[in-house]
Every structure is written in structure tokens, then in C-alpha cells.
Design a protein around this motif. Structure first.
Motif, PDB file in Angstrom:
ATOM      1  N   ARG A 160       0.677  -1.490  -0.077  1.00 45.75           N
ATOM      2  CA  ARG A 160       0.242   0.390   0.072  1.00 45.75           C
ATOM      3  C   ARG A 160       1.028   1.080  -0.479  1.00 45.75           C
ATOM      4  O   ARG A 160       1.673   1.406   0.880  1.00 45.75           O
ATOM      5  N   VAL A 161       0.284   2.403  -1.000  1.00 45.83           N
ATOM      6  CA  VAL A 161       1.106   3.534  -1.294  1.00 45.83           C
ATOM      7  C   VAL A 161       0.314   4.708  -1.015  1.00 45.83           C
ATOM      8  O   VAL A 161      -1.043   4.275  -1.533  1.00 45.83           O
ATOM      9  N   MET A 162       0.847   5.507  -0.358  1.00 47.28           N
ATOM     10  CA  MET A 162       0.110   7.200  -0.292  1.00 47.28           C
ATOM     11  C   MET A 162       1.173   7.844  -1.597  1.00 47.28           C
ATOM     12  O   MET A 162       1.505   7.271  -1.984  1.00 47.28           O
ATOM     13  N   PHE A 163      -0.404   7.972  -2.694  1.00 48.70           N
ATOM     14  CA  PHE A 163       0.098   9.239  -3.318  1.00 48.70           C
ATOM     15  C   PHE A 163      -0.905  10.485  -3.786  1.00 48.70           C
ATOM     16  O   PHE A 163       0.228  11.226  -5.141  1.00 48.70           O
ATOM     17  N   ARG A 164      -1.060  10.990  -2.981  1.00 47.22           N
ATOM     18  CA  ARG A 164      -2.120  11.834  -3.127  1.00 47.22           C
ATOM     19  C   ARG A 164      -2.446  12.202  -1.619  1.00 47.22           C
ATOM     20  O   ARG A 164      -2.598  12.204  -1.135  1.00 47.22           O
ATOM     21  N   VAL A 165      -2.374  14.031  -1.767  1.00 52.03           N
ATOM     22  CA  VAL A 165      -2.872  14.765  -0.432  1.00 52.03           C
ATOM     23  C   VAL A 165      -3.820  15.420  -0.914  1.00 52.03           C
ATOM     24  O   VAL A 165      -3.124  16.951  -2.089  1.00 52.03           O
ATOM     25  N   ASN A 166      -4.645  16.360  -0.006  1.00 50.84           N
ATOM     26  CA  ASN A 166      -5.843  16.706  -1.303  1.00 50.84           C
ATOM     27  C   ASN A 166      -6.158  17.959  -0.050  1.00 50.84           C
ATOM     28  O   ASN A 166      -5.457  17.783   1.238  1.00 50.84           O
ATOM     29  N   TYR A 167      -6.535  18.790  -0.439  1.00 53.17           N
ATOM     30  CA  TYR A 167      -6.967  20.684   0.468  1.00 53.17           C
ATOM     31  C   TYR A 167      -5.645  20.943   1.214  1.00 53.17           C
ATOM     32  O   TYR A 167      -5.760  20.646   2.605  1.00 53.17           O
ATOM     33  N   VAL A 168      -4.120  21.087   0.577  1.00 52.20           N
ATOM     34  CA  VAL A 168      -3.412  20.991   1.477  1.00 52.20           C
ATOM     35  C   VAL A 168      -3.555  22.006   2.258  1.00 52.20           C
ATOM     36  O   VAL A 168      -2.358  22.555   2.847  1.00 52.20           O
ATOM     37  N   HIS A 169      -4.540  23.243   1.909  1.00 54.66           N
ATOM     38  CA  HIS A 169      -4.245  25.098   2.787  1.00 54.66           C
ATOM     39  C   HIS A 169      -4.721  24.629   4.342  1.00 54.66           C
ATOM     40  O   HIS A 169      -4.107  25.151   4.866  1.00 54.66           O
ATOM     41  N   ASN A 170      -5.412  23.284   4.321  1.00 57.89           N
ATOM     42  CA  ASN A 170      -5.425  22.648   6.232  1.00 57.89           C
ATOM     43  C   ASN A 170      -4.699  21.757   6.765  1.00 57.89           C
ATOM     44  O   ASN A 170      -5.160  21.465   8.100  1.00 57.89           O
TER      45      ASN A 170
ATOM     46  N   THR B 122      -9.926  26.285  -7.422  1.00 57.71           N
ATOM     47  CA  THR B 122     -11.052  24.896  -7.930  1.00 57.71           C
ATOM     48  C   THR B 122     -10.526  24.211  -6.847  1.00 57.71           C
ATOM     49  O   THR B 122     -11.318  23.709  -6.217  1.00 57.71           O
ATOM     50  N   TYR B 123      -8.989  23.599  -6.944  1.00 57.06           N
ATOM     51  CA  TYR B 123      -8.725  22.568  -6.350  1.00 57.06           C
ATOM     52  C   TYR B 123      -6.976  22.824  -5.961  1.00 57.06           C
ATOM     53  O   TYR B 123      -6.250  23.792  -6.354  1.00 57.06           O
ATOM     54  N   GLU B 124      -6.745  22.095  -4.862  1.00 55.70           N
ATOM     55  CA  GLU B 124      -5.321  22.224  -4.395  1.00 55.70           C
ATOM     56  C   GLU B 124      -4.895  20.776  -3.848  1.00 55.70           C
ATOM     57  O   GLU B 124      -5.646  20.264  -3.354  1.00 55.70           O
ATOM     58  N   SER B 125      -3.723  19.962  -4.169  1.00 56.19           N
ATOM     59  CA  SER B 125      -3.928  19.009  -3.914  1.00 56.19           C
ATOM     60  C   SER B 125      -2.387  19.485  -4.540  1.00 56.19           C
ATOM     61  O   SER B 125      -1.466  19.577  -5.079  1.00 56.19           O
ATOM     62  N   MET B 126      -0.896  18.004  -3.512  1.00 57.36           N
ATOM     63  CA  MET B 126       0.171  17.490  -3.846  1.00 57.36           C
ATOM     64  C   MET B 126      -0.566  16.158  -4.461  1.00 57.36           C
ATOM     65  O   MET B 126      -0.043  14.933  -4.007  1.00 57.36           O
ATOM     66  N   VAL B 127       0.310  15.681  -6.132  1.00 56.61           N
ATOM     67  CA  VAL B 127       0.455  14.165  -6.011  1.00 56.61           C
ATOM     68  C   VAL B 127       1.604  13.957  -6.267  1.00 56.61           C
ATOM     69  O   VAL B 127       2.811  14.621  -6.568  1.00 56.61           O
ATOM     70  N   PHE B 128       1.908  12.810  -5.653  1.00 53.50           N
ATOM     71  CA  PHE B 128       3.794  12.623  -5.602  1.00 53.50           C
ATOM     72  C   PHE B 128       3.564  10.678  -5.282  1.00 53.50           C
ATOM     73  O   PHE B 128       2.524  10.012  -5.714  1.00 53.50           O
ATOM     74  N   LYS B 129       5.237  10.647  -6.571  1.00 50.96           N
ATOM     75  CA  LYS B 129       5.124   8.640  -6.666  1.00 50.96           C
ATOM     76  C   LYS B 129       6.898   8.960  -5.368  1.00 50.96           C
ATOM     77  O   LYS B 129       7.404   9.427  -5.689  1.00 50.96           O
TER      78      LYS B 129
END
Length: 314
Positions: A81-91, A121-128
Motif C-alpha cells: 500500500r502506498v500513498m500518492f495524493r494529499v488533497n486540500y493542502v491549505h489546512n 477550484t482545487y489544490e493538492s499534491m500528487v507524488f510518486k
């Protein structure tokens, strides 16, 4: 397939406003993307890189009962299992994301492409992560009527190379919905006009949400993080949804605290002058915490090949 170094890019702008030139806007409209080389100053970039580390650490340790747990996206790979995304980064406890949003490096571009009534409209960090080289199939983020521009501001926090999962883009595919199953079946990852977008930390890719893009599977070689801010015109949202005027107002409440945080951290830098129309200027709530996350619930549907795994939005 060619690399993006053979296509139009931009050096650090010489104008204080950081608005795009007519030539840059024309290139974006014709091709569906534009690269801005070394667009983000080094000190802000370092703050964002550190913020990215903290977001990943928080996501890996967060309890499933935490109200913010749903903001972290995970996937099952062959190796686990891996994490690949963080949504709503401002909070997420790192003010650097607001500093970026309130900077002229972002808002000048947003005004150039969406007009004075741009909405974040959207803010996120996507990563590998280092050992995660999973493919993201060819897709279009969101398909719409194209009366207005909708675009993503993609800030690269790490180097992205052709042999290590860099983004592939097919220029000029943004004008209509594409048959991505047929494209994949015929060409795989090598359509004749596709480019590989090689990026350095601090580089920015602007991409139309309808331009076809994706990344092929590779053996993961290094951490690759990208911050994504999407922008649309308020007029476009009112015409086409999927949100309403109240939602627009709530999203626009992000701008005043973002401007304040950038000015507080960088008082000697050029400041963006927000010229939003009076009809859209939000009733500013002094409770900044409330403004930092406005959930979407509804999304504009994208396009992908249903016989492949569906990519996450963006």
C-alpha cells in the motif's frame, strides 16, 4: 517521441505582475500546455519542499478516525500500500501552500488565463515515492464546453526525467473529447506527436484540463512531488457548474488570507493586486480556518479508457 526542451518555454519573467505574454497565451491555446522554467523563487520553493515532506509524514501516520484521513489517497501496488495524493493542502498545517497561492507567480497566471474573476477550484499534491513507478493511463482531467479556459498550475518540487516516470503530453488534443481506448490500442505510449515533459524543481507546467496526458510505468527511481492548483472563471462555473454561486464565494475566501500570508513572508516582493469584479468579491470571514477547506462533492467528469484503471482526478 520528443522531449519538452524542444518546445516553447519561459525564463524568469521580467515584469513585476507575472502575467503571461500574448505569445505564451497563444502557445497555450494552440497546444494545451506551457512550461515556465524556474518560475518559483528558491526560498519559497524550499518552504514548499519542506511542507511536502510534512504532508507525506502526516498522511503515513494519520489515524483512520481522524477527520482529515479522507484527504489522503492511497493505492495498492504489487509491493504494498502506498500513498500518492494529499488533497486540500491549505489546512494541513503548512502556511507555504497559502503563500504560493497568494503570490503573483500563481495569481498573475490565473488572471492571464481566466480573467479577473478567477476561482481557485482545487489544490493538492500528487507524488510518486521512490519505489512507486505505477502508470497513470492517458486521460483528460475534465471535459467541458470550452467557452472558457480551465487549467492546472503544476509546480514541480522535484526533478522529473523521461526514464523515471515523467509526464507525457499530447499537444493539441484539448479541443475535444478523445477516444483514449483507441489511442492507447494504436500507439501505447508513443503517439507521433507526444512529448515527455522533463522538469526541474521550481519549474511550472500549465496544462489545459482537456489536454491528453499520463505517465508510463517505470521502475521508481526517486521521489517526485507536484503541487496542483486548478483555476476556472467564476462565469464558467455559473454557466456549467458543477458548483453554485455560494460555493464560488466560499472558494474565493481563500484569496484574502493567501495574499496576507505572502505579503507577511515576502514584504519586499512584488504583490499581486486582486482586481476581482465587485459582484464576485466575497464577504470575507475573519475565521481563516473555515476558508481553508471547501469540499467539492461534485466534479466535472473527465475522459479515460474504461478498460484501464481510472486515474484519480488530476
Amino acid at each position: 517521441m520528443t522531449t519538452s526542451n524542444e518546445h516553447l518555454t519561459s525564463n524568469i519573467p521580467q515584469i513585476a505582475s507575472y502575467h503571461l505574454s500574448e505569445e505564451q497565451i497563444r502557445f497555450f491555446d494552440e497546444n494545451g500546455y506551457l512550461i515556465l522554467r524556474q518560475w518559483i523563487p528558491q526560498d519559497l520553493l524550499v518552504r514548499l519542499q519542506n511542507a511536502g515532506e510534512h504532508w507525506i509524514e502526516k498522511g503515513k501516520s494519520i489515524d483512520a478516525n481522524d477527520p482529515l484521513y479522507e484527504d489522503y489517497a492511497f493505492a495498492e501496488r504489487e509491493h504494498g500500500r502506498v500513498m500518492f495524493r494529499v488533497n486540500y493542502v491549505h489546512n494541513k498545517g503548512e502556511v507555504a501552500s497559502l503563500e504560493l497561492l497568494g503570490s503573483p507567480y500563481v495569481l498573475g497566471v490565473a488572471e492571464s488565463l481566466c480573467g479577473r474573476n478567477f476561482v481557485p477550484t482545487y489544490e493538492s499534491m500528487v507524488f510518486k515515492e521512490k519505489h512507486d513507478g505505477a502508470a497513470i493511463p492517458w486521460h483528460q482531467d475534465a471535459v467541458h464546453g470550452r467557452k472558457h479556459r480551465i487549467f492546472n498550475f503544476d509546480l514541480y518540487l522535484d526533478t522529473s526525467r523521461a526514464d523515471a516516470g515523467a509526464l507525457h503530453v499530447i499537444p493539441k488534443t484539448q479541443l475535444q473529447r478523445q477516444d483514449l481506448c483507441a489511442l492507447t490500442e494504436q500507439w501505447g505510449w508513443n503517439p507521433p506527436d507526444a512529448i515527455v515533459v522533463e522538469m526541474e524543481p521550481g519549474d511550472v507546467l500549465l496544462h489545459d484540463v482537456m489536454v491528453v496526458h499520463g505517465s508510463e510505468e517505470v521502475e521508481g527511481k526517486a521521489l517526485r512531488r507536484t503541487i496542483y492548483y486548478e483555476f476556472r472563471a467564476a462565469e464558467e462555473i455559473l454557466e456549467n457548474g458543477p458548483w453554485d454561486r455560494e460555493w464560488i464565494d466560499r472558494r474565493l475566501r481563500l484569496i484574502p488570507p493567501a495574499l496576507r500570508h505572502f505579503a507577511a513572508s515576502y514584504p519586499d516582493a512584488d504583490q499581486f493586486q486582486w482586481n476581482i469584479s465587485p459582484e464576485f468579491r466575497p464577504e470575507v470571514d475573519e475565521s481563516e480556518e473555515v476558508a481553508l477547506k471547501v469540499a467539492h462533492i461534485h466534479h466535472t467528469a473527465g475522459s479515460f479508457c474504461s478498460s484501464l484503471s481510472k486515474p484519480s482526478k488530476r
